[in-house]
Design an enzyme around this catalytic site. Sequence first.
Site, mmCIF file in Angstrom:
data_model
loop_
_atom_site.group_PDB
_atom_site.id
_atom_site.type_symbol
_atom_site.label_atom_id
_atom_site.label_comp_id
_atom_site.label_asym_id
_atom_site.label_seq_id
_atom_site.Cartn_x
_atom_site.Cartn_y
_atom_site.Cartn_z
ATOM 1 N N SER A 7 20.085 -75.033 38.530
ATOM 2 C CA SER A 7 19.329 -76.198 38.087
ATOM 3 C C SER A 7 20.019 -76.783 36.869
ATOM 4 C CB SER A 7 17.895 -75.806 37.708
ATOM 5 O OG SER A 7 17.219 -76.884 37.105
ATOM 6 N N TYR A 56 11.458 -70.956 32.158
ATOM 7 C CA TYR A 56 12.187 -71.420 33.343
ATOM 8 C C TYR A 56 13.638 -71.717 32.983
ATOM 9 C CZ TYR A 56 13.464 -74.184 37.443
ATOM 10 O OH TYR A 56 14.094 -74.666 38.569
#
Length: 251
Positions: free
Chosen positions: A132, A145
Amino acid sequence: MQVAVITGASSGIGAALARELASGGWHCVLLARREERLRTLAEEIGGEYEVCDVSDRAAVDDVAERVCEGHPLVKLLINNAGVPGRANFLDGDPERIEQVVRTNYLGGVWCLRAFLPALEAARPSDVVNVVSVAGSVAFPPSGPYSASKHAQLAFSRATSASLRSRGVRVHTVNPGFVETEGFPQRAVLRSSFFRRAVLDPEDVARHIAGVVGRSPREATIPRWYRLPGVLQAVAPNVVSRLVARRGSMYR
């Protein structure tokens, strides 16, 4: 028959990948926690599935043993499983923080280790780690995260270097915001600019299918999403001050 193992395959990017690869002639083995969805998708694409929580190392080893008994040659492993972690380190739920790290980071570690013999037996073979943009940018409201994706990015880069000489190509794909069931980006992003830039799972799936068979590479999609990571790497103190002033980009 070329065999691909896809984690997190019950929805979102994983499901889109299964359909994209199957349309190209791949036999897909789908891994995820939701059996009903896996069964339906496997029937749709003519693949097979195993219920597996990748955060559980013993479960991953058991599933890999069963899969490799039937498919001793695995040409492609896609580490896509991930869970959201929109919380901060200071008052976020401790169990949730641990789960985010176990799934998003360690899940890929356990899967690569478990399937590596089959990948080496099928070499040249490919591993794609779906990381990501969050792996290169630290943002407070999604601290756990981001941390899990930072770790996954380091894991992907390290194994890419380690396995290159062993005939296993490790690719890193860093998507920007993607609209999925677990990450409903268009509904939660404040900025209309970022909402317009949200990708669909099929966009990511097509890109990943295109890197398989090529030299190991790290890619960000779309490319302009590289800018925040470059800025944070070059001027971390400036970016930290800007982020502190800006606050959350989420609703």
